[in-house]
Design a protein around this motif. Structure first.
Motif, PDB file in Angstrom:
ATOM      1  N   VAL A   4       0.847  -1.189   0.000  1.00  0.00           N
ATOM      2  CA  VAL A   4       0.000   0.000   0.000  1.00  0.00           C
ATOM      3  C   VAL A   4       0.884   1.241   0.000  1.00  0.00           C
ATOM      4  O   VAL A   4       1.871   1.316   0.739  1.00  0.00           O
ATOM      5  CB  VAL A   4      -0.922   0.006   1.242  1.00  0.00           C
ATOM      6  CG1 VAL A   4      -1.715   1.288   1.333  1.00  0.00           C
ATOM      7  CG2 VAL A   4      -1.831  -1.196   1.227  1.00  0.00           C
ATOM      8  N   ALA A   5       0.539   2.209  -0.830  1.00  0.00           N
ATOM      9  CA  ALA A   5       1.274   3.472  -0.863  1.00  0.00           C
ATOM     10  C   ALA A   5       1.133   4.171   0.480  1.00  0.00           C
ATOM     11  O   ALA A   5       0.094   4.100   1.131  1.00  0.00           O
ATOM     12  CB  ALA A   5       0.736   4.358  -1.987  1.00  0.00           C
ATOM     13  N   LYS A   6       2.196   4.858   0.873  1.00  0.00           N
ATOM     14  CA  LYS A   6       2.194   5.570   2.149  1.00  0.00           C
ATOM     15  C   LYS A   6       2.543   7.037   1.932  1.00  0.00           C
ATOM     16  O   LYS A   6       3.331   7.372   1.054  1.00  0.00           O
ATOM     17  CB  LYS A   6       3.214   4.948   3.109  1.00  0.00           C
ATOM     18  CG  LYS A   6       2.859   3.536   3.517  1.00  0.00           C
ATOM     19  CD  LYS A   6       3.873   2.979   4.461  1.00  0.00           C
ATOM     20  CE  LYS A   6       3.489   1.548   4.811  1.00  0.00           C
ATOM     21  NZ  LYS A   6       4.500   0.925   5.663  1.00  0.00           N
ATOM     22  N   ALA A   7       1.949   7.868   2.768  1.00  0.00           N
ATOM     23  CA  ALA A   7       2.263   9.297   2.782  1.00  0.00           C
ATOM     24  C   ALA A   7       2.840   9.615   4.150  1.00  0.00           C
ATOM     25  O   ALA A   7       2.260   9.268   5.185  1.00  0.00           O
ATOM     26  CB  ALA A   7       1.011  10.127   2.535  1.00  0.00           C
ATOM     27  N   LEU A   8       3.998  10.272   4.153  1.00  0.00           N
ATOM     28  CA  LEU A   8       4.617  10.684   5.407  1.00  0.00           C
ATOM     29  C   LEU A   8       4.213  12.128   5.694  1.00  0.00           C
ATOM     30  O   LEU A   8       4.436  13.018   4.878  1.00  0.00           O
ATOM     31  CB  LEU A   8       6.147  10.574   5.312  1.00  0.00           C
ATOM     32  CG  LEU A   8       6.931  10.933   6.567  1.00  0.00           C
ATOM     33  CD1 LEU A   8       6.504  10.078   7.763  1.00  0.00           C
ATOM     34  CD2 LEU A   8       8.430  10.778   6.308  1.00  0.00           C
ATOM     35  N   LEU A   9       3.581  12.329   6.833  1.00  0.00           N
ATOM     36  CA  LEU A   9       3.103  13.649   7.256  1.00  0.00           C
ATOM     37  C   LEU A   9       4.027  14.150   8.356  1.00  0.00           C
ATOM     38  O   LEU A   9       4.209  13.464   9.367  1.00  0.00           O
ATOM     39  CB  LEU A   9       1.670  13.564   7.776  1.00  0.00           C
ATOM     40  CG  LEU A   9       0.682  12.714   6.964  1.00  0.00           C
ATOM     41  CD1 LEU A   9      -0.681  12.699   7.632  1.00  0.00           C
ATOM     42  CD2 LEU A   9       0.602  13.220   5.539  1.00  0.00           C
ATOM     43  N   VAL A  10       4.590  15.339   8.166  1.00  0.00           N
ATOM     44  CA  VAL A  10       5.561  15.869   9.124  1.00  0.00           C
ATOM     45  C   VAL A  10       5.129  17.263   9.553  1.00  0.00           C
ATOM     46  O   VAL A  10       5.067  18.188   8.749  1.00  0.00           O
ATOM     47  CB  VAL A  10       6.979  15.941   8.504  1.00  0.00           C
ATOM     48  CG1 VAL A  10       7.998  16.343   9.569  1.00  0.00           C
ATOM     49  CG2 VAL A  10       7.364  14.626   7.852  1.00  0.00           C
ATOM     50  N   ASP A  11       4.820  17.396  10.838  1.00  0.00           N
ATOM     51  CA  ASP A  11       4.427  18.693  11.394  1.00  0.00           C
ATOM     52  C   ASP A  11       4.654  18.625  12.892  1.00  0.00           C
ATOM     53  O   ASP A  11       4.368  17.606  13.522  1.00  0.00           O
ATOM     54  CB  ASP A  11       2.949  18.987  11.086  1.00  0.00           C
ATOM     55  CG  ASP A  11       2.611  20.461  11.235  1.00  0.00           C
ATOM     56  OD1 ASP A  11       2.862  21.032  12.322  1.00  0.00           O
ATOM     57  OD2 ASP A  11       2.081  21.031  10.277  1.00  0.00           O
ATOM     58  N   ASP A  12       5.151  19.720  13.478  1.00  0.00           N
ATOM     59  CA  ASP A  12       5.412  19.721  14.919  1.00  0.00           C
ATOM     60  C   ASP A  12       4.137  19.920  15.737  1.00  0.00           C
ATOM     61  O   ASP A  12       4.154  19.759  16.949  1.00  0.00           O
ATOM     62  CB  ASP A  12       6.444  20.803  15.277  1.00  0.00           C
ATOM     63  CG  ASP A  12       6.002  22.194  14.893  1.00  0.00           C
ATOM     64  OD1 ASP A  12       6.067  23.092  15.746  1.00  0.00           O
ATOM     65  OD2 ASP A  12       5.597  22.398  13.727  1.00  0.00           O
ATOM     66  N   ARG A  13       3.037  20.230  15.091  1.00  0.00           N
ATOM     67  CA  ARG A  13       1.775  20.438  15.815  1.00  0.00           C
ATOM     68  C   ARG A  13       0.831  19.271  15.559  1.00  0.00           C
ATOM     69  O   ARG A  13       0.467  18.981  14.419  1.00  0.00           O
ATOM     70  CB  ARG A  13       1.141  21.752  15.381  1.00  0.00           C
ATOM     71  CG  ARG A  13       2.050  22.949  15.726  1.00  0.00           C
ATOM     72  CD  ARG A  13       1.475  24.239  15.310  1.00  0.00           C
ATOM     73  NE  ARG A  13       0.211  24.450  15.994  1.00  0.00           N
ATOM     74  CZ  ARG A  13      -0.529  25.511  15.835  1.00  0.00           C
ATOM     75  NH1 ARG A  13      -0.157  26.473  15.012  1.00  0.00           N
ATOM     76  NH2 ARG A  13      -1.681  25.642  16.488  1.00  0.00           N
ATOM     77  N   ARG A  14       0.439  18.606  16.627  1.00  0.00           N
ATOM     78  CA  ARG A  14      -0.415  17.412  16.538  1.00  0.00           C
ATOM     79  C   ARG A  14      -1.738  17.721  15.838  1.00  0.00           C
ATOM     80  O   ARG A  14      -2.236  16.902  15.062  1.00  0.00           O
ATOM     81  CB  ARG A  14      -0.674  16.861  17.953  1.00  0.00           C
ATOM     82  CG  ARG A  14      -1.472  15.587  17.977  1.00  0.00           C
ATOM     83  CD  ARG A  14      -0.639  14.440  17.422  1.00  0.00           C
ATOM     84  NE  ARG A  14      -1.511  13.310  17.133  1.00  0.00           N
ATOM     85  CZ  ARG A  14      -1.399  12.525  16.080  1.00  0.00           C
ATOM     86  NH1 ARG A  14      -0.450  12.705  15.200  1.00  0.00           N
ATOM     87  NH2 ARG A  14      -2.231  11.525  15.887  1.00  0.00           N
ATOM     88  N   GLU A  15      -2.332  18.889  16.084  1.00  0.00           N
ATOM     89  CA  GLU A  15      -3.617  19.218  15.462  1.00  0.00           C
ATOM     90  C   GLU A  15      -3.493  19.328  13.935  1.00  0.00           C
ATOM     91  O   GLU A  15      -4.420  18.980  13.205  1.00  0.00           O
ATOM     92  CB  GLU A  15      -4.243  20.499  16.055  1.00  0.00           C
ATOM     93  CG  GLU A  15      -3.417  21.761  15.890  1.00  0.00           C
ATOM     94  CD  GLU A  15      -2.415  22.030  17.007  1.00  0.00           C
ATOM     95  OE1 GLU A  15      -1.956  23.176  17.099  1.00  0.00           O
ATOM     96  OE2 GLU A  15      -2.080  21.110  17.777  1.00  0.00           O
ATOM     97  N   ASN A  16      -2.335  19.773  13.454  1.00  0.00           N
ATOM     98  CA  ASN A  16      -2.120  19.831  12.005  1.00  0.00           C
ATOM     99  C   ASN A  16      -1.999  18.430  11.411  1.00  0.00           C
ATOM    100  O   ASN A  16      -2.509  18.163  10.315  1.00  0.00           O
ATOM    101  CB  ASN A  16      -0.867  20.646  11.671  1.00  0.00           C
ATOM    102  CG  ASN A  16      -1.054  22.128  11.938  1.00  0.00           C
ATOM    103  OD1 ASN A  16      -2.174  22.617  12.096  1.00  0.00           O
ATOM    104  ND2 ASN A  16       0.048  22.849  12.000  1.00  0.00           N
ATOM    105  N   LEU A  17      -1.335  17.546  12.138  1.00  0.00           N
ATOM    106  CA  LEU A  17      -1.227  16.156  11.668  1.00  0.00           C
ATOM    107  C   LEU A  17      -2.598  15.492  11.607  1.00  0.00           C
ATOM    108  O   LEU A  17      -2.919  14.791  10.638  1.00  0.00           O
ATOM    109  CB  LEU A  17      -0.283  15.361  12.574  1.00  0.00           C
ATOM    110  CG  LEU A  17       1.195  15.739  12.491  1.00  0.00           C
ATOM    111  CD1 LEU A  17       1.982  15.043  13.588  1.00  0.00           C
ATOM    112  CD2 LEU A  17       1.763  15.416  11.119  1.00  0.00           C
ATOM    113  N   LEU A  18      -3.408  15.728  12.641  1.00  0.00           N
ATOM    114  CA  LEU A  18      -4.765  15.161  12.646  1.00  0.00           C
ATOM    115  C   LEU A  18      -5.588  15.712  11.485  1.00  0.00           C
ATOM    116  O   LEU A  18      -6.343  14.970  10.840  1.00  0.00           O
ATOM    117  CB  LEU A  18      -5.457  15.450  13.978  1.00  0.00           C
ATOM    118  CG  LEU A  18      -4.895  14.698  15.188  1.00  0.00           C
ATOM    119  CD1 LEU A  18      -5.535  15.217  16.475  1.00  0.00           C
ATOM    120  CD2 LEU A  18      -5.115  13.205  15.047  1.00  0.00           C
TER     121      LEU A  18
END
Length: 183
Positions: A4-18
């Motif tokens: 399955v293709a994966k996307a890596l999400l990188v952000d220091d703020r948890r709400e942005n990741l959500l």
């Protein structure tokens, strides 16, 4: 087994990741979220990613430095990076992002449907590349089998042209071995 293709999400703020996880929900992609550039670099050593959504402004190692490290590594240099940032006033940041190897640079707030469309394109490209790799490997295997058969036919032909008393039996044996090797 299909990966399955994966996307890596990188952000220091948890709400942005959500928020990013919610935006990408329903796409044929598995999201992996990390909260720093260092964590992203570690994750890229573990797994392959179709796309990387990278916050430009983070403490410690910012997105630009992270992208620079990613693009220097042989294993990760072709991972497409989409920068995401809240700083839209400074055009130099976008230039910095592209110079660091980004394929796109979106400022917040951005249209979630635009982001979904961009991620979907990179996921599709990743899937097509995987299909091509499988097809290429199958073609190499078939080529090796046919090369082996051609070698057996050449050897059998040479034997049949020889004056050796056992040539016919040995030629038949070679051809039968080659035939069963293709099965």
């Amino acid at each position: 087994m299909t990966q399955v293709a994966k996307a890596l999400l990188v952000d220091d703020r948890r709400e942005n990741l959500l928020a990013l996880e919610a935006i990408l929900q329903g796409l044929p992609v598995q999201t992996v979220s990390v909260d720093s550039g260092e964590a992203a670099l570690k994750q890229l050593l573990i797994d392959d990613f179709a796309v990387l959504l990278l916050d430009a402004q983070m403490p410690d190692m910012d997105g630009f430095e992270t992208a620079s490290h990613i693009k220097r590594r042989e294993r990760t240099r072709n991972v497409p990076i989409i920068f995401l940032t809240a700083a839209d006033r400074d055009a130099q940041l976008a230039v910095r992002g592209y110079a660091a190897g980004a394929v796109d640079y979106l400022t917040k707030p951005f249209d979630p449907w635009v982001l979904r469309a961009k991620v979907a394109v990179f996921v599709e490209l990743w899937n097509k590349n995987r299909e091509l790799a499988v097809m290429s490997e199958a073609a190499r295997e078939h080529e090796a089998q046919w090369r082996s058969l051609a070698d057996a036919v050449d050897e059998a032909t040479a034997l049949l042209r020889s004056e050796h008393p056992d040539a016919r039996d040995r030629a038949i044996e070679l051809l039968e071995q080659a035939r069963y090797g293709l099965a």
